[in-house]
Scaffold this motif. Structure first.
Motif, PDB file in Angstrom:
ATOM      1  N   LYS A 178      -6.010  19.488  34.422  1.00 52.35           N
ATOM      2  CA  LYS A 178      -6.452  18.387  33.576  1.00 52.35           C
ATOM      3  C   LYS A 178      -5.321  17.375  33.373  1.00 52.35           C
ATOM      4  N   GLY A 179      -5.662  16.091  33.473  1.00 48.49           N
ATOM      5  CA  GLY A 179      -4.681  15.022  33.309  1.00 48.49           C
ATOM      6  C   GLY A 179      -3.963  14.652  34.588  1.00 48.49           C
ATOM      7  N   MET A 180      -4.279  15.333  35.685  1.00 51.34           N
ATOM      8  CA  MET A 180      -3.623  15.062  36.966  1.00 51.34           C
ATOM      9  C   MET A 180      -4.679  14.724  38.015  1.00 51.34           C
ATOM     10  N   TYR A 181      -4.220  14.180  39.124  1.00 47.91           N
ATOM     11  CA  TYR A 181      -5.111  13.825  40.218  1.00 47.91           C
ATOM     12  C   TYR A 181      -4.399  14.097  41.532  1.00 47.91           C
ATOM     13  N   CYS A 182      -5.168  14.302  42.579  1.00 45.05           N
ATOM     14  CA  CYS A 182      -4.612  14.608  43.893  1.00 45.05           C
ATOM     15  C   CYS A 182      -4.460  13.319  44.689  1.00 45.05           C
ATOM     16  N   VAL A 183      -3.257  13.021  45.124  1.00 47.60           N
ATOM     17  CA  VAL A 183      -2.993  11.845  45.948  1.00 47.60           C
ATOM     18  C   VAL A 183      -2.091  12.253  47.107  1.00 47.60           C
ATOM     19  N   CYS A 184      -2.539  11.972  48.312  1.00 43.63           N
ATOM     20  CA  CYS A 184      -1.794  12.285  49.538  1.00 43.63           C
ATOM     21  C   CYS A 184      -1.446  13.767  49.648  1.00 43.63           C
ATOM     22  N   GLY A 185      -2.303  14.625  49.095  1.00 47.48           N
ATOM     23  CA  GLY A 185      -2.089  16.062  49.216  1.00 47.48           C
ATOM     24  C   GLY A 185      -1.195  16.682  48.160  1.00 47.48           C
ATOM     25  N   TYR A 186      -0.812  15.909  47.127  1.00 50.87           N
ATOM     26  CA  TYR A 186       0.037  16.438  46.056  1.00 50.87           C
ATOM     27  C   TYR A 186      -0.502  16.007  44.695  1.00 50.87           C
ATOM     28  N   CYS A 187      -0.367  16.885  43.712  1.00 47.97           N
ATOM     29  CA  CYS A 187      -0.816  16.561  42.356  1.00 47.97           C
ATOM     30  C   CYS A 187       0.133  15.568  41.705  1.00 47.97           C
ATOM     31  N   ALA A 188      -0.432  14.557  41.090  1.00 52.62           N
ATOM     32  CA  ALA A 188       0.355  13.541  40.388  1.00 52.62           C
ATOM     33  C   ALA A 188      -0.221  13.387  38.987  1.00 52.62           C
ATOM     34  N   GLY A 189       0.562  12.788  38.103  1.00 49.42           N
ATOM     35  CA  GLY A 189       0.135  12.608  36.726  1.00 49.42           C
ATOM     36  C   GLY A 189       0.904  13.542  35.817  1.00 49.42           C
ATOM     37  N   CYS A 190       0.372  13.772  34.625  1.00 50.22           N
ATOM     38  CA  CYS A 190       1.049  14.615  33.635  1.00 50.22           C
ATOM     39  C   CYS A 190       0.206  15.828  33.295  1.00 50.22           C
ATOM     40  N   SER A 191       0.852  16.970  33.247  1.00 52.69           N
ATOM     41  CA  SER A 191       0.161  18.208  32.901  1.00 52.69           C
ATOM     42  C   SER A 191       0.017  18.321  31.389  1.00 52.69           C
ATOM     43  N   ARG A 192      -0.608  19.415  30.937  1.00 53.36           N
ATOM     44  CA  ARG A 192      -0.812  19.637  29.498  1.00 53.36           C
ATOM     45  C   ARG A 192       0.504  19.743  28.738  1.00 53.36           C
ATOM     46  N   ASP A 193       1.537  20.289  29.383  1.00 48.87           N
ATOM     47  CA  ASP A 193       2.842  20.415  28.721  1.00 48.87           C
ATOM     48  C   ASP A 193       3.760  19.226  29.015  1.00 48.87           C
ATOM     49  N   LEU A 194       3.143  18.098  29.367  1.00 52.92           N
ATOM     50  CA  LEU A 194       3.824  16.817  29.625  1.00 52.92           C
ATOM     51  C   LEU A 194       4.891  16.881  30.714  1.00 52.92           C
ATOM     52  N   GLN A 195       4.619  17.667  31.720  1.00 49.93           N
ATOM     53  CA  GLN A 195       5.439  17.669  32.929  1.00 49.93           C
ATOM     54  C   GLN A 195       4.809  16.644  33.840  1.00 49.93           C
TER      55      GLN A 195
END
Length: 106
Positions: free
Chosen positions: A82-99
């Protein structure tokens, strides 16, 4: 019997449509699921750091985190949490623990 242009066009359309329907087309189905809806979120062995997602077969899997591989055909490499999206085969965005990880340019 008189053959008109209209009847020739009609015959051509019908025969062409029939031929197209009979030609084998390229079709692909999804992957075969050996275990369909058998893995529930509470059955996962380790707590999932980035949440739980459902795979193609409806089984629970741990979600991927920032910078981890994802996507692929039929989501074979997993889905982002949740809070992330897949772009070019890698997860991007921020995770629940704000990584957080920035997206990549393909």
């Amino acid at each position: 019997m008189e053959v008109t242009t209209r009847s020739c066009i009609f015959f051509f359309i019908i025969s062409s449509t029939t031929l197209l329907l009979l030609l084998p087309g390229r079709s692909e189905g999804g992957p075969i699921c050996s275990s369909l809806n058998e893995v529930l979120p509470e059955m996962l062995q380790a707590p999932c750091r980035h949440g739980v997602v459902m795979d193609w077969c409806g089984n629970a899997r741990c979600a991927k985190g920032p910078g981890e591989t994802c996507g692929g055909r039929w989501n074979a490499n997993g889905s982002c949490g949740k809070g992330m999206y897949c772009v070019c085969g890698y997860c991007a965005g921020c995770s629940r623990d704000l990584q957080c990880t920035l997206g990549r340019f393909c």
